[in-house]
Design an enzyme around this catalytic site. Structure first.
Site, mmCIF file in Angstrom:
data_model
loop_
_atom_site.group_PDB
_atom_site.id
_atom_site.type_symbol
_atom_site.label_atom_id
_atom_site.label_comp_id
_atom_site.label_asym_id
_atom_site.label_seq_id
_atom_site.Cartn_x
_atom_site.Cartn_y
_atom_site.Cartn_z
ATOM 1 C CE LYS A 121 -13.249 -4.506 1.552
ATOM 2 N NZ LYS A 121 -12.021 -4.374 2.341
ATOM 3 C CE LYS A 160 -5.513 -8.258 -0.667
ATOM 4 N NZ LYS A 160 -6.363 -8.140 0.456
ATOM 5 C CE LYS A 197 -4.349 -1.868 1.534
ATOM 6 N NZ LYS A 197 -5.529 -1.791 2.392
HETATM 7 N N1 AQP Z 1 -8.683 -11.785 -2.631
HETATM 8 C C1 AQP Z 1 -8.986 -12.324 -1.457
HETATM 9 N N2 AQP Z 1 -9.081 -13.672 -1.332
HETATM 10 C C2 AQP Z 1 -9.396 -14.222 -0.133
HETATM 11 N N3 AQP Z 1 -9.650 -13.503 0.980
HETATM 12 C C3 AQP Z 1 -9.564 -12.168 0.895
HETATM 13 N N4 AQP Z 1 -9.747 -11.180 1.785
HETATM 14 C C4 AQP Z 1 -9.548 -9.994 1.185
HETATM 15 N N5 AQP Z 1 -9.228 -10.173 -0.106
HETATM 16 C C5 AQP Z 1 -9.229 -11.507 -0.319
HETATM 17 C C6 AQP Z 1 -10.125 -11.383 3.168
HETATM 18 O O1 AQP Z 1 -11.267 -10.593 3.424
HETATM 19 C C7 AQP Z 1 -11.238 -10.144 4.771
HETATM 20 C C8 AQP Z 1 -11.473 -8.686 4.836
HETATM 21 O O2 AQP Z 1 -10.438 -7.987 4.191
HETATM 22 P P1 AQP Z 1 -10.188 -6.461 4.569
HETATM 23 O O3 AQP Z 1 -11.385 -5.673 4.262
HETATM 24 O O4 AQP Z 1 -9.743 -6.374 5.965
HETATM 25 O O5 AQP Z 1 -9.022 -5.953 3.756
HETATM 26 P P2 AQP Z 1 -8.107 -6.568 2.717
HETATM 27 O O6 AQP Z 1 -7.618 -7.885 3.131
HETATM 28 O O7 AQP Z 1 -7.029 -5.628 2.466
HETATM 29 O O8 AQP Z 1 -9.134 -6.698 1.536
HETATM 30 P P3 AQP Z 1 -9.265 -5.858 0.249
HETATM 31 O O9 AQP Z 1 -10.547 -6.257 -0.346
HETATM 32 O O10 AQP Z 1 -8.073 -6.026 -0.592
HETATM 33 O O11 AQP Z 1 -9.408 -4.372 0.731
HETATM 34 P P4 AQP Z 1 -8.510 -3.110 0.445
HETATM 35 O O12 AQP Z 1 -8.331 -3.061 -1.011
HETATM 36 O O13 AQP Z 1 -9.317 -1.988 0.993
HETATM 37 O O14 AQP Z 1 -7.226 -3.324 1.185
HETATM 38 C C9 AQP Z 1 -9.893 -10.561 5.349
HETATM 39 O O15 AQP Z 1 -10.073 -11.737 6.116
HETATM 40 C C10 AQP Z 1 -9.060 -10.869 4.133
HETATM 41 O O16 AQP Z 1 -8.082 -11.841 4.385
#
Ligand code: AQP
Length: 329
Positions: A200, A197, A113
């Site tokens: 969002k 991965k 990030k």
């Molecule tokens: N691609 C993924 N595959 C499997 N699990 C995933 N998680 C996120 N992306 C994947 C799991 O979803 C939960 C919530 O995630 P988060 O909102 O805490 O943030 P993150 O992991 O950083 O997810 P994002 O969607 O990528 O959000 P942004 O882009 O805002 O950082 C966690 O249990 C995570 O493991």
């Protein structure tokens, strides 16, 4: 015998996608039957990258409604918004004082990030300290198990490290948690890039399938998903894009990816993708239907009740922590 406790959360930082669902929420729904369960909407984490206030409130509400629509039962689980329980930020500060900066700068999520910022010096301290807040979230509730996707493993390792360090320094206080990561769905990759991965915050909408996408959009995104240059349906590391689509197909059916690959081995990508799109649309339909029926009033009540219940638990723990540190005289 007391039930073991699980804690997990999602950031209201964008649209919830299939990766969030298959990596985390899907497991929560099953686990809530056997564990004392706490599910949080981690808005304090979300603001470690810039958020628009209006959009943030909307997303907090949307994530809560999606928890309910997906099947998190407020009769079994506590559902609440992180910022409504002050003890998260308070414990984070205390843990801050026993955390080494070098443990934070080596975190993959921080590296990824912060690399998006034009200038490293302007990266927020919040982004660096994110894993300490996550450790506070987990340790505050004497959590035994943390059901998450694979990307969170490093943060849970740090949580254990901080919990142990505190226990050694100030006396037995925190339960040391374990991660709960299921093989299926543990890392769903972006539809536009199978090496990163699904996320969002990915800039292209074609990276992810949002839980609230319409059938037409889901179909369009899957048909446009990148596939590997060589034709032929097989489950192999040599074909990461196809492997990801097969993993998604497998996670939403009870079939192994190898079995699905063998069913389509004589077909082209087009037919495979059309069937996958149909399966995803059918899979998300009941969640979307329930989502549309849940009133805002219901969500508000669930969140008020959840915050009150979480606060009670958190206050007891914080009193113990502060006493151990010599702050309650
Ligand atoms: N691609 C993924 N595959 C499997 N699990 C995933 N998680 C996120 N992306 C994947 C799991 O979803 C939960 C919530 O995630 P988060 O909102 O805490 O943030 P993150 O992991 O950083 O997810 P994002 O969607 O990528 O959000 P942004 O882009 O805002 O950082 C966690 O249990 C995570 O493991």
């Amino acid at each position: 015998m007391n039930k073991q406790r699980i804690f997990s959360g999602i950031q209201p930082s964008g649209n919830l996608h299939l990766g969030n669902y298959l990596g985390a929420v899907k497991n929560w729904i099953k686990l809530q039957n056997d564990y004392d369960s706490i599910f949080c909407i981690v808005d304090l984490h979300a603001i470690t990258v810039p958020q628009t206030p209006q959009e943030l409130s909307k997303k907090i509400f949307e994530v809560a409604k999606l928890y309910l629509a997906a099947g998190i039962d407020p009769g079994k689980s506590i559902i609440f918004v992180q910022s409504r329980v002050n003890e998260h930020a308070e414990l984070m500060w205390l843990l801050n004082t026993i955390t080494k900066t070098s443990d934070l700068t080596k975190m993959t999520q921080f590296k990824d990030k912060s690399a998006k910022e034009a200038n490293f010096e302007s990266v927020s301290a919040g982004l660096l300290n994110y894993p300490i807040l996550m450790a506070a979230d987990i340790l505050l509730y004497d959590t035994n198990l943390v059901p998450v996707g694979e990307d969170q493993l490093q943060h849970i390792e740090l949580t254990r490290k901080l919990g142990r360090k505190f226990n050694q320094q100030f006396g037995e206080t925190f339960v040391i948690p374990e991660e709960f990561i299921r093989k299926e769905g543990k890392r769903i990759m972006g539809l536009d890039n199978p090496l990163d991965k699904m996320s969002k915050s990915a800039s292209s909408e074609y990276n992810r399938i949002n839980l609230l996408d319409s059938p037409e959009i889901i179909t369009k995104k899957i048909m446009k998903a990148i596939t590997d240059s060589e034709q032929g349906i097989e489950y192999s590391d040599q074909k990461p894009a196809l492997k990801n689509l097969l993993n998604i197909f497998s996670s939403i059916t009870n079939l192994t990816p190898e079995k699905i690959a063998s069913t389509y081995k004589d077909n082209g990508y087009k037919e495979f993708k059309e069937d996958l799109a149909e399966a995803v649309v059918d899979y998300l339909k009941p969640i979307q239907e329930r989502y549309n029926k849940i009133s805002d009033e219901t969500v508000k009540k669930v969140l008020d009740n959840g915050a009150a219940r979480a606060r009670k638990l958190a206050q007891i723990k914080m009193k113990e922590v502060k006493k151990k540190m010599g702050m309650i005289i």
